[in-house]
Design a protein around this motif. Structure first.
Motif, PDB file in Angstrom:
ATOM      1  N   MET A  26       0.848  -1.207   0.000  1.00 16.69           N
ATOM      2  CA  MET A  26       0.000   0.000   0.000  1.00 16.69           C
ATOM      3  C   MET A  26       0.883   1.257   0.000  1.00 16.69           C
ATOM      4  O   MET A  26       1.771   1.380   0.826  1.00 16.69           O
ATOM      5  CB  MET A  26      -0.886  -0.044   1.253  1.00 16.69           C
ATOM      6  N   ASN A  27       0.667   2.156  -0.943  1.00 16.72           N
ATOM      7  CA  ASN A  27       1.365   3.433  -0.883  1.00 16.72           C
ATOM      8  C   ASN A  27       0.369   4.533  -0.524  1.00 16.72           C
ATOM      9  O   ASN A  27      -0.845   4.293  -0.411  1.00 16.72           O
ATOM     10  CB  ASN A  27       2.109   3.716  -2.191  1.00 16.72           C
ATOM     11  N   ALA A  28       0.871   5.744  -0.353  1.00 12.26           N
ATOM     12  CA  ALA A  28       0.024   6.833   0.154  1.00 12.26           C
ATOM     13  C   ALA A  28      -1.133   7.156  -0.799  1.00 12.26           C
ATOM     14  O   ALA A  28      -2.271   7.389  -0.363  1.00 12.26           O
ATOM     15  CB  ALA A  28       0.887   8.067   0.384  1.00 12.26           C
ATOM     16  N   LYS A  29      -0.869   7.145  -2.093  1.00 11.91           N
ATOM     17  CA  LYS A  29      -1.920   7.449  -3.068  1.00 11.91           C
ATOM     18  C   LYS A  29      -2.983   6.353  -3.066  1.00 11.91           C
ATOM     19  O   LYS A  29      -4.181   6.618  -3.143  1.00 11.91           O
ATOM     20  CB  LYS A  29      -1.318   7.580  -4.472  1.00 11.91           C
ATOM     21  N   GLN A  30      -2.497   5.123  -2.963  1.00 12.23           N
ATOM     22  CA  GLN A  30      -3.411   3.982  -2.941  1.00 12.23           C
ATOM     23  C   GLN A  30      -4.293   4.037  -1.690  1.00 12.23           C
ATOM     24  O   GLN A  30      -5.506   3.796  -1.755  1.00 12.23           O
ATOM     25  CB  GLN A  30      -2.590   2.691  -2.954  1.00 12.23           C
ATOM     26  N   ALA A  31      -3.670   4.375  -0.568  1.00 11.55           N
ATOM     27  CA  ALA A  31      -4.428   4.460   0.694  1.00 11.55           C
ATOM     28  C   ALA A  31      -5.565   5.464   0.556  1.00 11.55           C
ATOM     29  O   ALA A  31      -6.720   5.190   0.932  1.00 11.55           O
ATOM     30  CB  ALA A  31      -3.488   4.856   1.836  1.00 11.55           C
ATOM     31  N   ALA A  32      -5.266   6.629  -0.004  1.00 14.37           N
ATOM     32  CA  ALA A  32      -6.289   7.669  -0.156  1.00 14.37           C
ATOM     33  C   ALA A  32      -7.358   7.236  -1.158  1.00 14.37           C
ATOM     34  O   ALA A  32      -8.564   7.387  -0.897  1.00 14.37           O
ATOM     35  CB  ALA A  32      -5.626   8.975  -0.615  1.00 14.37           C
ATOM     36  N   GLY A  33      -6.938   6.682  -2.276  1.00 18.85           N
ATOM     37  CA  GLY A  33      -7.889   6.269  -3.313  1.00 18.85           C
ATOM     38  C   GLY A  33      -8.821   5.171  -2.833  1.00 18.85           C
ATOM     39  O   GLY A  33     -10.038   5.231  -3.043  1.00 18.85           O
ATOM     40  N   TYR A  34      -8.264   4.201  -2.165  1.00 22.98           N
ATOM     41  CA  TYR A  34      -9.070   3.067  -1.679  1.00 22.98           C
ATOM     42  C   TYR A  34     -10.041   3.529  -0.584  1.00 22.98           C
ATOM     43  O   TYR A  34     -11.176   3.098  -0.527  1.00 22.98           O
ATOM     44  CB  TYR A  34      -8.167   1.954  -1.131  1.00 22.98           C
ATOM     45  N   GLY A  45      -3.583  10.515   2.273  1.00 23.51           N
ATOM     46  CA  GLY A  45      -2.991   9.191   2.440  1.00 23.51           C
ATOM     47  C   GLY A  45      -1.542   9.274   2.904  1.00 23.51           C
ATOM     48  O   GLY A  45      -0.825  10.220   2.559  1.00 23.51           O
ATOM     49  N   TYR A  46      -1.144   8.285   3.687  1.00 25.07           N
ATOM     50  CA  TYR A  46       0.239   8.189   4.184  1.00 25.07           C
ATOM     51  C   TYR A  46       0.854   6.859   3.745  1.00 25.07           C
ATOM     52  O   TYR A  46       0.137   5.890   3.482  1.00 25.07           O
ATOM     53  CB  TYR A  46       0.265   8.304   5.711  1.00 25.07           C
ATOM     54  N   GLU A  47       2.191   6.842   3.742  1.00 29.05           N
ATOM     55  CA  GLU A  47       2.908   5.655   3.249  1.00 29.05           C
ATOM     56  C   GLU A  47       2.594   4.395   4.042  1.00 29.05           C
ATOM     57  O   GLU A  47       2.629   3.291   3.515  1.00 29.05           O
ATOM     58  CB  GLU A  47       4.430   5.872   3.280  1.00 29.05           C
ATOM     59  N   ASP A  48       2.293   4.560   5.330  1.00 29.97           N
ATOM     60  CA  ASP A  48       2.006   3.361   6.136  1.00 29.97           C
ATOM     61  C   ASP A  48       0.566   2.876   5.953  1.00 29.97           C
ATOM     62  O   ASP A  48       0.115   1.984   6.666  1.00 29.97           O
ATOM     63  CB  ASP A  48       2.305   3.630   7.620  1.00 29.97           C
ATOM     64  N   GLY A  49      -0.161   3.482   5.008  1.00 31.90           N
ATOM     65  CA  GLY A  49      -1.524   3.022   4.726  1.00 31.90           C
ATOM     66  C   GLY A  49      -2.592   3.765   5.512  1.00 31.90           C
ATOM     67  O   GLY A  49      -3.783   3.593   5.270  1.00 31.90           O
ATOM     68  N   ARG A  50      -2.154   4.641   6.454  1.00 31.98           N
ATOM     69  CA  ARG A  50      -3.137   5.422   7.224  1.00 31.98           C
ATOM     70  C   ARG A  50      -3.788   6.457   6.319  1.00 31.98           C
ATOM     71  O   ARG A  50      -3.187   6.924   5.352  1.00 31.98           O
ATOM     72  CB  ARG A  50      -2.417   6.195   8.345  1.00 31.98           C
TER      73      ARG A  50
END
Ligand SMILES: O=C[C@H](O)[C@H](O)[C@H](O)COP(=O)(O)O
Length: 228
Positions: free
Chosen positions: A1-9, A212-217
């Motif tokens: 999971m990257n930061a963009k993915q976390a936000a998008g999901y 979104g953050y790199e740790d998936g938060r």
């Protein structure tokens, strides 16, 4: 999971059965579309409008049913990325050239959710070059007028050795403001200029920002006046 993915999901969780949804453009919106596509694959029933040819193709790949404006009065929701987000949730958009369709979709949606990795959060807009979409006809005169009003560098956007052309057949000039002290005022000024089709300042349009953050938060911000 990257930061963009976390936000998008995370933003895809707002999408519910029966909704009409605006699909944004860019590398963060990609993840929202991917997730929504997965949900459609699992039986979610929605209809969508894409803000660019690229996102249209992505939606088609995931079998997300696409409609046109004539099929619907307003959208329930739009989800899109941003190049910069300030503390008042004003945005710079259009790094990918899709600003006109994105703004049309955003202002015709009951809720506009911005998805952004944390690096997009800035105290003041303007470090990112502000995209301004110009009608090709006599664009040199529009550019000259812009230069006479604002003492900042303007760079015509290029694709190879040709001027970049948007999905709407227009040109883009990127303005290097550095700092934009009053985004609402600049937005109104640019909007009033003949030859300017649209610009990338989105002021008072976003109701929700998902960071979104790199740790998936993820962190959610709501506009103060938002009652949605
Ligand atoms: O025209 C492009 C859009 O405004 C994008 O949403 C914006 O540039 C952000 O793109 P990304 O998520 O790839 O950083």
């Amino acid at each position: 999971m990257n930061a963009k993915q976390a936000a998008g999901y995370r933003a895809a969780e707002w999408v519910k059965d029966g909704m009409t949804v605006g699909l944004g453009t860019g590398s963060t919106a990609y993840y929202a579309i991917e997730k929504i596509g997965e949900m459609v694959g699992n039986g979610l029933q929605i209809r969508a409008i894409a803000t660019s040819k690229a996102s249209e193709e992505l939606a088609a790949k995931y079998h997300i049913p696409l409609i046109e404006a004539k099929d619907v009065d307003r959208l329930d929701l739009a989800i899109d990325g941003a190049d910069e987000v300030d503390p008042q949730m004003a945005l710079i958009k259009g790094g990918g050239g899709a600003l006109l369709r994105e703004k049309l979709v955003a202002i015709n949606s009951d809720r506009f959710i911005v998805i952004a990795d944390h690096s997009k959060m800035v105290p003041t807009l303007g470090r990112f070059k502000l995209p301004i979409e110009l009608v090709p006809f006599c664009y040199e005169w529009t550019l000259r007028e812009l230069k006479s009003r604002y003492d900042v560098p303007f760079e015509m956007r290029m694709q190879g050795d040709q001027l970049y052309v948007t999905d709407n057949g227009n040109y883009i000039v990127d303005a290097v403001f550095g700092q934009i002290a009053d985004p609402a005022r600049l937005s109104d000024e640019l909007k009033a200029m003949t030859g300017v089709v649209e610009h990338g300042l989105f002021v008072g349009i976003a109701q929700t920002v998902v960071i979104g953050y790199e740790d998936g938060r993820t962190e959610i911000k709501e506009a103060p006046c938002s009652n949605q």
